[in-house]
Design an enzyme around this catalytic site. Structure first.
Site, short mmCIF file in Angstrom:
data_model
loop_
_atom_site.label_atom_id
_atom_site.label_comp_id
_atom_site.label_asym_id
_atom_site.label_seq_id
_atom_site.Cartn_x
_atom_site.Cartn_y
_atom_site.Cartn_z
NE ARG A 113 9.31 6.70 2.88
CZ ARG A 113 8.20 5.75 2.87
NH1 ARG A 113 8.22 4.76 2.02
NH2 ARG A 113 6.94 6.02 3.52
N GLY A 135 19.40 -2.60 -7.23
CA GLY A 135 19.48 -1.72 -8.42
C GLY A 135 18.58 -1.92 -9.50
CB SER A 136 18.32 -0.91 -13.20
OG SER A 136 19.53 -1.19 -13.59
CB THR A 137 15.19 -5.02 -13.89
OG1 THR A 137 14.16 -4.89 -12.80
CG2 THR A 137 14.79 -6.34 -14.63
CB ALA A 138 18.91 -3.12 -17.38
N PRO A 148 22.83 1.16 -4.35
CG PRO A 148 20.18 1.18 -4.31
CD PRO A 148 21.62 0.37 -3.65
CD1 TRP A 149 21.91 5.85 -8.05
CD2 TRP A 149 20.30 7.27 -7.08
NE1 TRP A 149 20.87 6.00 -8.87
CE2 TRP A 149 19.88 6.92 -8.31
CE3 TRP A 149 19.60 7.98 -5.97
CZ2 TRP A 149 18.33 7.11 -8.80
CZ3 TRP A 149 18.23 8.49 -6.50
CH2 TRP A 149 17.68 7.91 -7.86
CG ASN A 150 17.24 4.39 -4.08
OD1 ASN A 150 18.01 3.82 -3.66
ND2 ASN A 150 16.12 3.92 -4.51
CG PHE A 208 13.28 5.97 -9.86
CD1 PHE A 208 12.54 5.07 -9.37
CD2 PHE A 208 14.39 6.18 -9.33
CE1 PHE A 208 13.07 4.07 -8.51
CE2 PHE A 208 15.04 5.18 -8.12
CZ PHE A 208 14.46 4.12 -7.94
CD GLU A 260 18.44 -6.70 0.32
OE1 GLU A 260 19.62 -6.97 0.03
OE2 GLU A 260 17.78 -5.85 0.38
CD GLU A 274 15.32 -6.99 -2.61
OE1 GLU A 274 14.39 -6.43 -3.09
OE2 GLU A 274 14.99 -8.05 -1.74
CB CYS A 284 12.63 -0.17 -6.13
SG CYS A 284 13.43 -0.49 -4.60
P1 ADP Z 1 20.07 3.03 -10.83
O1 ADP Z 1 19.44 3.14 -11.97
O2 ADP Z 1 19.55 3.02 -9.68
O3 ADP Z 1 21.35 4.00 -10.77
P2 ADP Z 1 21.97 0.96 -11.46
O4 ADP Z 1 21.51 -0.43 -11.48
O5 ADP Z 1 22.59 1.53 -12.50
O6 ADP Z 1 20.78 1.48 -11.06
O7 ADP Z 1 23.03 1.04 -10.12
C1 ADP Z 1 22.97 0.41 -8.93
C2 ADP Z 1 24.19 0.18 -8.43
O8 ADP Z 1 24.69 -0.86 -9.43
C3 ADP Z 1 25.37 1.11 -8.40
O9 ADP Z 1 26.00 1.01 -7.28
C4 ADP Z 1 25.91 1.02 -9.77
O10 ADP Z 1 27.09 1.66 -9.51
C5 ADP Z 1 25.96 -0.49 -9.88
N1 ADP Z 1 25.98 -0.98 -11.43
C6 ADP Z 1 25.70 -0.36 -12.47
N2 ADP Z 1 26.03 -1.27 -13.53
C7 ADP Z 1 26.70 -2.01 -13.11
C8 ADP Z 1 27.46 -3.22 -13.65
N3 ADP Z 1 27.41 -3.38 -14.92
N4 ADP Z 1 27.93 -4.14 -12.67
C9 ADP Z 1 28.04 -4.08 -11.49
N5 ADP Z 1 27.33 -3.13 -10.81
C10 ADP Z 1 26.90 -2.11 -11.67
#
Ligand code: ADP
Length: 482
Positions: free
Chosen positions: A280, A230-233, A152-154, A389, A464, A252, A286
């Site tokens: 921070r 990244g996100s749970t979704a 992720p970007w954070n 966030f 991790e 994670e 997260c």
């Molecule tokens: P955030 O809400 O922190 O941006 P994301 O889950 O959208 O969280 O992004 C975290 C990482 O997952 C980024 O590198 C993003 O490009 C990647 N990402 C987002 N959507 C997908 C997907 N459908 N498949 C694979 N990686 C994804």
């Protein structure tokens, strides 16, 4: 455009070569503090990702010795530390966090490489002590296969370090996909990796819109581990996509961290810890406290202790001296924070400090004022159900220990939790009752390379750091010899 000695090539890296997107398409990387275009990076897709996976699979035909892995990891740790200032300023430019925090991130990232360099003895083959059924048995830890890493970007370098260090320690070649919002610090790291010298195919970097890249990671038979933060979704989506291929996923995901302050706690300590933990990365982590439960009898003392400290925080461009909180990463992030604050106020919360800024969200320069609210209620308020966030402290009250444990656990998430009390007995009871992978007692400290970190419930799978993080990238193989 940014000029960095580490960014001669703002491209991907496949099979030991810098490459662009086959389509020629690019994505812009923006400084969230100013809106300036920092660089254009390739928008790579399925074709490039497949080539990267195949290069990694070819590299893995030779298994590196434990000695070789140790040397790689030590060299990467040193490369971080020797280039700390350059890497930190790239993080600040693309992510917005204050420079002092970016420097801490680089050191933290380096810590994962040094840590895993010290864990390799766990991978020595382990003979069982006795002949069993007349056979000699040995347990081996083989490299799992090509690892697809999505970050992720954070924390662009730290989140990658947790995965890349463990993957290399496990003997896996990697294809990394940084967040498209913050690829520059990772590209700079790849330049350093190139200088260290790896056989072609060990370390591949693909940059682009996430879906096609994620699709290849989840379906290509050579990829055996997909490690995602990244996100749970998105985590659920990766699980679904990879299910038909039975891949190992290390996930994670999101949190919704409770921060519990009992009446017998040292309130000054709790307030200090809350500020350090919550702000921070501007509240965009997260593990940062999202639901602050304060025992009823001390709310009138705790709320002002927090507000006084928050009032001193300086918001601004992370490159400026003395800034504590940078801009949020995007207009969408700003809108989410605004929505949470608006929703809480509409449901009866009171604003102690800050609040909704007069200006709306913009494409850049999304400075949300650090805000303290009280009178938060679960579950009716959005800010208690989901991670905000952003730099918002929402205070809720509770009466009893039993009640607060139930409230804290009343979420599908289970990443980090914090408890403040002067009773050791209570601390033990509450920690045991919390369904969270990380629990801080009288501290707001987050993870460290030496200890395993990860979520329960919908906050993830696997761990991790620690030794556990290493085994995510290994397959256990038992050899019985007649
Ligand atoms: P955030 O809400 O922190 O941006 P994301 O889950 O959208 O969280 O992004 C975290 C990482 O997952 C980024 O590198 C993003 O490009 C990647 N990402 C987002 N959507 C997908 C997907 N459908 N498949 C694979 N990686 C994804």
């Amino acid at each position: 455009m940014t000029t960095s000695p580490l960014l001669n090539d703002t491209q991907g890296y496949i099979a030991g070569r810098w490459v662009g997107a086959a389509s020629g398409r690019t994505l812009e990387v923006i400084n969230p503090a100013t809106g300036e275009t920092l660089a254009r990076v390739p928008d790579m897709g399925a074709e490039e990702t497949t080539a990267a996976v195949e290069a990694a699979a070819a590299a893995m035909r030779t298994t590196p010795s434990l000695e070789q892995r140790r040397a790689w990891l030590a060299a990467i740790a040193s490369a971080h530390l020797e280039n700390k200032n350059e890497l930190a300023s790239l993080i600040t430019l693309e992510n917005g966090k204050p420079l002092k925090e970016a420097a801490v991130e680089v050191e933290y990232a380096a810590g994962f490489y040094s840590h895993f360099a010290r864990q390799l003895h766990h991978l020595e083959p382990r003979p069982l002590p006795e002949l069993i059924r007349g056979l000699r048995w040995t347990v081996h830890h083989r490299p799992a296969g090509v690892a697809g890493l999505i970050t992720p970007w954070n924390f662009p370098l730290a989140m990658l370090a947790k995965k890349l260090a463990a993957a290399l320690a496990g003997g896996c070649a990697v294809v990394a996909k940084p967040a498209e919002l913050t690829p520059l610090s990772v590209i700079a790291l790849w330049k350093l990796l190139e200088w260290i010298g790896f056989a072609p195919g060990w370390l591949n970097l693909v940059i682009g819109r996430p879906e096609p890249i994620g699709q290849v990671f989840c379906t290509h038979p050579a990829v055996r581990v997909v490690s995602f933060t990244g996100s749970t979704a998105v985590g659920k989506r990766l699980l679904a996509q990879s299910a038909p291929h039975v891949k190992r996923l290390a996930l994670e995901l999101g949190g919704n961290a409770p921060f519990i302050v009992f009446a017998d706690a040292d309130l000054e300590l709790a307030a200090e810890a809350l500020i350090a933990n919550k702000f921070r990365a501007g509240g965009q982590t997260c593990v940062c406290a999202n639901r602050i439960f304060v025992q009823q009898s001390v709310m009138d003392a705790f709320a002002p202790a927090v507000a006084q400290r928050v009032a001193k925080l300086r918001v601004g461009d992370g490159l400026e001296e003395g800034v504590d909180i940078g801009p949020l990463i995007s207009g969408a992030a700003f809108e989410k924070v605004r929505l949470h604050v608006e929703d809480a106020l509409a449901h009866g919360a009171q604003c102690v400090l800050g609040g909704i800024p007069a200006h709306g969200g913009k494409a850049w320069g999304n400075y949300f004022p650090p805000t303290v609210l009280k009178g938060l209620r679960q579950p009716e308020m959005l800010a208690m159900r989901e991670e905000t966030f952003g730099p918002v402290i929402g205070l809720a009250t509770f009466d009893s220990e039993e009640q607060v444990i139930a409230q804290a656990n009343g979420t599908p998430y289970g990443l980090a939790a914090y408890v403040f009390t002067s009773s050791a007995e209570r601390a033990r009871r509450v920690a045991a009752g919390l369904r969270f992978g990380h629990v801080g007692i009288n501290t707001g400290a987050g993870p460290t390379p030496e200890a395993p970190f990860g979520g329960m419930k919908e906050s993830g799978l696997g761990r991790e750091g620690g030794v556990e993080g290493l085994f995510e990238f290994c397959e256990t193989q038992t050899v019985a010899e007649g």
